[in-house]
Motif scaffolding. Structure first.
Motif, PDB file in Angstrom:
ATOM      1  N   TYR A  50     -12.845  26.684  57.621  1.00 25.63           N
ATOM      2  CA  TYR A  50     -12.180  25.806  58.590  1.00 25.63           C
ATOM      3  C   TYR A  50     -10.935  26.530  59.080  1.00 25.63           C
ATOM      4  N   THR A  51     -10.631  26.398  60.356  1.00 21.92           N
ATOM      5  CA  THR A  51      -9.428  27.055  60.873  1.00 21.92           C
ATOM      6  C   THR A  51      -8.644  26.074  61.738  1.00 21.92           C
ATOM      7  N   PRO A  52      -7.322  26.301  61.874  1.00 19.00           N
ATOM      8  CA  PRO A  52      -6.481  25.344  62.603  1.00 19.00           C
ATOM      9  C   PRO A  52      -6.823  25.271  64.090  1.00 19.00           C
ATOM     10  N   HIS A  53      -6.475  24.132  64.689  1.00 24.26           N
ATOM     11  CA  HIS A  53      -6.772  23.912  66.102  1.00 24.26           C
ATOM     12  C   HIS A  53      -5.710  24.476  67.021  1.00 24.26           C
ATOM     13  N   ILE A  54      -4.533  24.748  66.460  1.00 22.21           N
ATOM     14  CA  ILE A  54      -3.505  25.385  67.276  1.00 22.21           C
ATOM     15  C   ILE A  54      -3.017  26.607  66.516  1.00 22.21           C
ATOM     16  N   ALA A  55      -2.493  27.558  67.265  1.00 22.28           N
ATOM     17  CA  ALA A  55      -1.983  28.762  66.616  1.00 22.28           C
ATOM     18  C   ALA A  55      -0.895  29.354  67.489  1.00 22.28           C
ATOM     19  N   SER A  56       0.002  30.060  66.843  1.00 21.63           N
ATOM     20  CA  SER A  56       1.066  30.752  67.564  1.00 21.63           C
ATOM     21  C   SER A  56       0.444  31.701  68.591  1.00 21.63           C
ATOM     22  N   GLU A  57       1.127  31.814  69.700  1.00 24.03           N
ATOM     23  CA  GLU A  57       0.654  32.697  70.766  1.00 24.03           C
ATOM     24  C   GLU A  57       0.466  34.128  70.311  1.00 24.03           C
ATOM     25  N   GLN A  58       1.213  34.511  69.300  1.00 25.03           N
ATOM     26  CA  GLN A  58       1.092  35.878  68.783  1.00 25.03           C
ATOM     27  C   GLN A  58      -0.360  36.232  68.504  1.00 25.03           C
ATOM     28  N   LEU A  59      -1.053  35.264  67.917  1.00 21.88           N
ATOM     29  CA  LEU A  59      -2.448  35.512  67.549  1.00 21.88           C
ATOM     30  C   LEU A  59      -3.261  35.906  68.777  1.00 21.88           C
ATOM     31  N   TYR A  60      -3.028  35.185  69.885  1.00 21.02           N
ATOM     32  CA  TYR A  60      -3.822  35.444  71.087  1.00 21.02           C
ATOM     33  C   TYR A  60      -3.293  36.634  71.869  1.00 21.02           C
ATOM     34  N   ALA A  61      -2.073  37.048  71.526  1.00 21.78           N
ATOM     35  CA  ALA A  61      -1.570  38.294  72.100  1.00 21.78           C
ATOM     36  C   ALA A  61      -2.333  39.447  71.456  1.00 21.78           C
ATOM     37  N   ILE A  62      -2.472  39.368  70.135  1.00 20.29           N
ATOM     38  CA  ILE A  62      -3.202  40.421  69.428  1.00 20.29           C
ATOM     39  C   ILE A  62      -4.669  40.431  69.875  1.00 20.29           C
ATOM     40  N   SER A  63      -5.271  39.274  69.953  1.00 22.06           N
ATOM     41  CA  SER A  63      -6.705  39.219  70.272  1.00 22.06           C
ATOM     42  C   SER A  63      -6.967  39.629  71.715  1.00 22.06           C
ATOM     43  N   GLY A  64      -5.907  39.552  72.545  1.00 19.95           N
ATOM     44  CA  GLY A  64      -6.088  39.912  73.951  1.00 19.95           C
ATOM     45  C   GLY A  64      -6.464  38.729  74.822  1.00 19.95           C
ATOM     46  N   HIS A  65      -6.658  37.548  74.209  1.00 24.38           N
ATOM     47  CA  HIS A  65      -7.031  36.378  75.012  1.00 24.38           C
ATOM     48  C   HIS A  65      -5.955  36.027  76.029  1.00 24.38           C
ATOM     49  N   LEU A  66      -4.701  36.277  75.647  1.00 28.47           N
ATOM     50  CA  LEU A  66      -3.609  35.970  76.560  1.00 28.47           C
ATOM     51  C   LEU A  66      -3.721  36.777  77.858  1.00 28.47           C
ATOM     52  N   GLU A  67      -4.272  37.976  77.749  1.00 33.55           N
ATOM     53  CA  GLU A  67      -4.438  38.796  78.952  1.00 33.55           C
ATOM     54  C   GLU A  67      -5.690  38.425  79.710  1.00 33.55           C
ATOM     55  N   THR A  68      -6.797  38.317  78.970  1.00 30.64           N
ATOM     56  CA  THR A  68      -8.086  38.236  79.659  1.00 30.64           C
ATOM     57  C   THR A  68      -8.630  36.827  79.777  1.00 30.64           C
ATOM     58  N   TYR A  69      -8.072  35.900  79.032  1.00 30.60           N
ATOM     59  CA  TYR A  69      -8.681  34.581  78.981  1.00 30.60           C
ATOM     60  C   TYR A  69      -7.677  33.477  79.319  1.00 30.60           C
ATOM     61  N   ALA A  70      -6.455  33.892  79.739  1.00 35.09           N
ATOM     62  CA  ALA A  70      -5.366  32.929  79.914  1.00 35.09           C
ATOM     63  C   ALA A  70      -5.739  31.770  80.830  1.00 35.09           C
ATOM     64  N   GLU A  71      -6.525  32.032  81.869  1.00 37.44           N
ATOM     65  CA  GLU A  71      -6.787  30.950  82.815  1.00 37.44           C
ATOM     66  C   GLU A  71      -7.650  29.847  82.218  1.00 37.44           C
ATOM     67  N   ASN A  72      -8.295  30.136  81.109  1.00 37.21           N
ATOM     68  CA  ASN A  72      -9.069  29.095  80.431  1.00 37.21           C
ATOM     69  C   ASN A  72      -8.310  28.449  79.282  1.00 37.21           C
ATOM     70  N   MET A  73      -7.069  28.918  79.070  1.00 40.65           N
ATOM     71  CA  MET A  73      -6.305  28.377  77.933  1.00 40.65           C
ATOM     72  C   MET A  73      -5.267  27.384  78.422  1.00 40.65           C
ATOM     73  N   TYR A  74      -4.977  26.398  77.592  1.00 38.70           N
ATOM     74  CA  TYR A  74      -3.975  25.413  77.963  1.00 38.70           C
ATOM     75  C   TYR A  74      -2.586  25.990  77.779  1.00 38.70           C
ATOM     76  N   SER A  75      -1.643  25.431  78.517  1.00 35.71           N
ATOM     77  CA  SER A  75      -0.267  25.915  78.475  1.00 35.71           C
ATOM     78  C   SER A  75       0.268  25.813  77.062  1.00 35.71           C
ATOM     79  N   PRO A  76       1.227  26.667  76.754  1.00 37.53           N
ATOM     80  CA  PRO A  76       1.769  26.653  75.394  1.00 37.53           C
ATOM     81  C   PRO A  76       2.582  25.392  75.120  1.00 37.53           C
ATOM     82  N   MET A  77       2.637  25.004  73.864  1.00 39.92           N
ATOM     83  CA  MET A  77       3.540  23.924  73.458  1.00 39.92           C
ATOM     84  C   MET A  77       4.594  24.559  72.570  1.00 39.92           C
ATOM     85  N   ASP A  78       5.761  23.993  72.655  1.00 38.06           N
ATOM     86  CA  ASP A  78       6.894  24.564  71.942  1.00 38.06           C
ATOM     87  C   ASP A  78       6.999  23.941  70.558  1.00 38.06           C
TER      88      ASP A  78
END
Length: 647
Positions: free
Chosen positions: A302-330
């Motif tokens: 089982y894995t969490p439903h939210i994660a720090s943006e860092q994770l998606y920076a490493i995975s590259g989703h922030l670059e290539t998949y950002a338009e499908n991701m919801y805006s960050p929450m603080d």
RNA sequence: GCCCAUGUAGCUUAGCGGUAGAGCACCCCCUUGGUAAGGGGGAGGUCACGAGUUCGAUUCUCGUCAUGGGCUCCA
């Protein structure tokens, strides 16, 4: 000098030089000539009047030959465009290709939006044109510049654009000529077409919708008319009937009848609420899914439903998949995101300790819920949503293990899809132009996928360049009960994330090696899969999945004890059973259970109670007669545990 | 997001400038029935939401939201 052509039966025939398909047809038989609508030359669809060359393999096509449908529909599209321009002289025509089961044509009509009433008028005009027996004549454009100027003068800006692009490809027009030989209409088109409009009889305009010129939302907005066309009245009616049948199966419609799911304005579009009935189906599928995975050495995580943006920076989703991701929450000054994919989470677990080659393969599986932004216009019932649960798994293995792992996945896919009654077809997607990784890696990964397909004796087609930028993949297409195609399981060999996350294992040699990572989903998403199942079964889930498997109907109050007893026996066997004790007539209660698609109804009255029997009715087979309660319980238990696909 | 259409009781829907009618479902009463609707009664709607036009709007206009069909994209 004559020329020799080869006929479908293998024989050759000599015809005069300069002969066309039509001449050949006439030479073979007058009756064939009269029925001929086109020709296959060396397996290519051509106009009937195409000149033949020496050595050509030629097949004359009539309405009976399947490839001729393409001609019919393409020519129908021209007739439709002609009709539209007749009725709306300002209309500019764009493109009008054939599609599965029909065709469409795109128009720009300044100052008018097409409505369903217009469709009737256009149809009537099309009938008139078709009956006037216009000839469709191919015309090589001798002077492209002049033709472009003509199109410009007519304001046909789309044709100007197309012709300018195709000026070096020997562009052709198709001229519509009336009985007197006057050109009444023309269209830039490479063909081929029917020789005349008179075969166009059984068509129907289906719907109007919006589209963009060249599919580009920054370009002109066009109005598209979808239509269908057939050789015979029966074919047309059959097709319309199939459309109706498909509509009856619509999961949104069935959901209302069977109380399956809902969406709520107060909650937001694309977010699904599973009602008890469908939740039961899903649970049953998930139990089955887990059992099959456990057998095959998967470990559940089982894995969490939210994660720090860092994770998606490493995975590259922030670059290539950002338009499908919801805006960050603080959260405490740190940006977090709702997870769009499960892979980074599974990698975290893999990386939580050092892995030895002895540990591999590691197979993590999760029914992982993800959230993806989808544009509002694409949302569709349960089939296209914004929050969904994937039956996701990631396999970490060595290069040597890869092929075997893929075979294991293909085996699982076959097991699951067959159980649900789907047939399927595999596609292997290879390296696209824009991609990461080395040639060697792509060969290794693609080769493993292909060898696995071959060893499993699966028919597959290669989709050249159809892979994702980071992975070659196998896509499985499913065919449902009425032959419709659904997107099914997918297997990808990831050439990107292992590097980004430094996913390694310690090899026999004591050194670190990059692990190979396979993504795979079999059901896809629970939302889409269950939505698809509703349509596949038309709401009549097989017994093992049915929300209520048995309804017990005591005929009158004095039979209620017997009903309770049977219900208890069934419940103890794990059967989902419901007693309908309402003071409605038996017929009424049977009808209701039928409409709810309950697989079995058990009627208990004086006769049954006296003889200690039960009277069993099946939703499709009707009254099955009486049997002992024990026999019924056993039969049912057998059907459920073996996941019978009834009917 | 864009184009078009739609939005009336839980569901299916009639009506369309003078504040709503039906069938099914629901509740109550009668009926205790042999394999797809027994009968009667009752309750239920700020006609998606917000503005505007009008003496008056569910009905006309505009906006918002949602849904549907496409475009585009994907599980």
């Amino acid at each position: 000098m004559g020329l020799k052509v080869q006929l479908p039966d293998g024989s050759t025939r000599e015809v005069a030089a300069g002969s066309t398909g039509a001449d050949l047809a006439q030479a073979i038989a007058n009756s064939l000539y009269r029925k001929a609508v086109g020709v296959l030359i060396n397996d290519e669809l051509k106009d009937l009047f195409t000149p033949l060359k020496d050595g050509d393999k030629v097949q004359i096509l009539t309405a009976e030959d399947p490839p001729a449908l393409e001609l019919l529909r393409h020519s129908s599209a021209h007739v439709m465009a002609e009709a539209v321009q007749k009725l709306f002289p300002d209309a500019k025509i764009a493109i009008g290709p054939t599609i599965e089961d029909g065709f469409y044509y795109d128009f720009e009509i300044p100052g008018h939006t097409l409505s369903t009433e217009d469709l009737g008028k256009i149809e009537a005009e099309m009938k008139r044109i078709a009956e006037s027996d216009q000839k469709l004549v191919r015309f090589d454009i001798p002077d492209v510049d002049k033709q472009i100027a003509d199109f410009k003068a007519q304001g046909e800006k789309f044709k100007v654009e197309l012709l300018t692009e195709h000026r070096d490809h020997s562009p052709t027009l198709y001229l519509m000529k009336d009985k007197e030989g006057n050109v009444v209409w023309n269209d830039l088109c490479r063909g081929p077409h029917l020789p005349s409009t008179k075969g166009i009889k059984h068509f129907k305009l289906l719907k109007v919708s919006g589209s963009y010129w060249r599919g580009d939302e920054n370009r002109e907005t066009l109005q598209r008319i979808y239509a269908t066309s057939w050789w015979t009245k029966e074919d047309l009616e059959g097709y319309l009937h199939r459309l109706e049948e498909a509509e009856k199966r619509d999961h949104r419609k069935i959901s209302k009848q069977l109380d399956l799911f809902s969406v709520h304005e107060e909650v937001g579009p694309g977010l699904i609420f599973w009602h008890p009935n469908l939740a039961t189906v899903r649970n049953t599928i998930e139990d089955f899914w887990r059992a099959e995975h456990r057998k095959r050495g998967y470990q559940f995580v089982y894995t969490p439903h939210i994660a720090s943006e860092q994770l998606y920076a490493i995975s590259g989703h922030l670059e290539t998949y950002a338009e499908n991701m919801y805006s960050p929450m603080d959260i405490d000054g740190q940006a977090y995101r709702a997870k769009p994919m499960n892979c980074p989470g599974h990698i975290m677990i893999y990386k939580s300790r050092l892995r030895s080659y002895r540990d591999l393969p590691v197979r993590f599986a999760e029914l992982g819920t993800v959230y993806r932004y989808e544009r509002s216009g694409v949302l569709h019932g349960m089939l296209r949503v914004r929050g969904f649960t994937q039956d996701d798994s990631h396999i970490f293995c060595t290069r040597e293990q890869l092929e075997g792992e893929i075979m294991g996945v293909l085996d699982l896919i076959d097991m699951l899809m067959t159980t649900f009654g789907y047939t399927y077809k595999a596609y292997l997607s290879t390296r696209p132009e824009k991609s990461l990784g080395t040639d060697e890696e792509w060969e290794m990964a693609t080769g493993a996928l292909e060898r696995a397909l071959q060893k499993r004796n699966l028919d597959y087609e290669i989709d050249e360049g159809g892979g994702v930028f980071y992975a070659p993949k196998i896509d499985i297409k499913l065919f449902d009960a009425i032959g419709r195609e659904w997107q099914g399981p997918t297997v990808q060999v990831d050439l990107n994330l292992p590097k980004r996350f430094d996913v390694t294992y310690i090899g026999e040699d004591g050194n670190r090696h990059e692990a190979v990572m396979v993504h795979r989903a079999v059901l896809g998403s629970m939302e889409r899969f269950c939505g698809g199942l509703i349509e596949h079964y038309a709401g009549a889930f097989p017994v093992w999945l049915a929300p209520t498997q048995v309804v017990v109907i005591p005929i009158s109050d004095r039979h209620q004890d017997a009903a309770d007893k049977l219900t208890q026996a069934l419940t103890e066997k794990g059967v989902r059973v419901h007693v309908d004790k309402r003071s409605e007539t038996m017929n009424y209660r049977i009808r209701e259970a039928q409409m709810q698609q309950t697989p079995y109804m058990v009627v208990l009255g004086d006769k049954e109670v006296e003889k200690n029997e039960v009277s069993v009715r099946h939703r499709r087979k009707g009254d099955l007669g009486t049997m002992t309660p024990q026999l019924f319980v056993d039969k049912l238990h057998d059907e459920i545990t073996n996941r019978f696909l009834d009917e």
